[in-house]
Design a protein around this motif. Structure first.
Motif, mmCIF file in Angstrom:
data_model
loop_
_atom_site.group_PDB
_atom_site.id
_atom_site.type_symbol
_atom_site.label_atom_id
_atom_site.label_comp_id
_atom_site.label_asym_id
_atom_site.label_seq_id
_atom_site.Cartn_x
_atom_site.Cartn_y
_atom_site.Cartn_z
ATOM 1 N N GLN A 85 -5.610 -2.626 -11.835
ATOM 2 C CA GLN A 85 -4.226 -2.896 -11.439
ATOM 3 C C GLN A 85 -3.302 -2.852 -12.652
ATOM 4 N N VAL B 248 -2.398 0.678 -13.487
ATOM 5 C CA VAL B 248 -1.373 1.208 -12.568
ATOM 6 C C VAL B 248 -0.007 0.622 -12.903
ATOM 7 N N PRO C 155 -1.924 2.268 -4.519
ATOM 8 C CA PRO C 155 -3.078 1.932 -5.350
ATOM 9 C C PRO C 155 -3.184 0.429 -5.638
ATOM 10 N N LEU D 192 -6.461 -1.572 -4.570
ATOM 11 C CA LEU D 192 -7.240 -2.211 -5.631
ATOM 12 C C LEU D 192 -7.375 -3.713 -5.397
ATOM 13 N N ALA E 247 -8.201 4.152 -7.186
ATOM 14 C CA ALA E 247 -6.829 4.367 -7.662
ATOM 15 C C ALA E 247 -6.529 5.862 -7.761
ATOM 16 N N SER F 86 -6.210 7.395 -4.215
ATOM 17 C CA SER F 86 -4.991 6.988 -3.500
ATOM 18 C C SER F 86 -3.762 7.677 -4.071
ATOM 19 N N VAL F 87 -3.693 7.811 -5.379
ATOM 20 C CA VAL F 87 -2.559 8.515 -5.979
ATOM 21 C C VAL F 87 -2.609 9.987 -5.604
#
Length: 130
Positions: A48, A51, A68, A72, A107, A110-111
């Motif tokens: 996290q 991100v 994300p 997460l 992550a 998802s991105v």
């Protein structure tokens, strides 16, 4: 529809692992366990934090950071439940070695998914010519 606030998402995503670590220490008190809380939090909130730092450095990325961060945060709680429920206590430290690579994969996927959807829908233009 506007995406959620970057500040609120970031704060929530970084506080949830801290509450998880603190709750574990409160529910299962051990002598001299509290000095390890910052390092445990850093390990759990590391993905996290990456991100959040990317969103802080690159303002356009803030728009996509909510997914994300949400995934997460759900992953850390799910992983904790898996370790408590199904992993033998002697092997729980070994199980946590899987968390960080799995979190980075979540992550990244998802991105990637958000960027693909943006690219697919970004090419649609609605004109006012009727």
């Amino acid at each position: 529809m506007r995406p959620p606030s970057f500040g609120a998402c970031s704060t929530g995503a970084l506080l949830m692992p801290l509450m998880l670590v603190a709750g574990r220490e409160i529910s299962n008190p051990q002598p001299d366990a509290w000095p390890g809380v910052p390092l445990n939090w850093l390990y759990l909130a590391g993905p996290q934090l990456i991100v959040v730092l990317i969103g802080a450095c690159f303002v356009p990325a803030r728009r996509f950071a909510w997914l994300p961060l949400l995934l997460l945060t759900l992953l850390v709680f799910g992983f904790q439940a898996w370790v408590i429920g199904w992993v033998p206590p002697r092997e729980s430290g070994l199980a946590w070695l899987l968390y960080f690579p799995l979190a980075l994969a979540v992550a990244g996927l998802s991105v990637s998914a958000l960027l693909i959807v943006k690219r697919m829908h970004g090419s649609v233009h609605i004109s006012d010519d009727a």
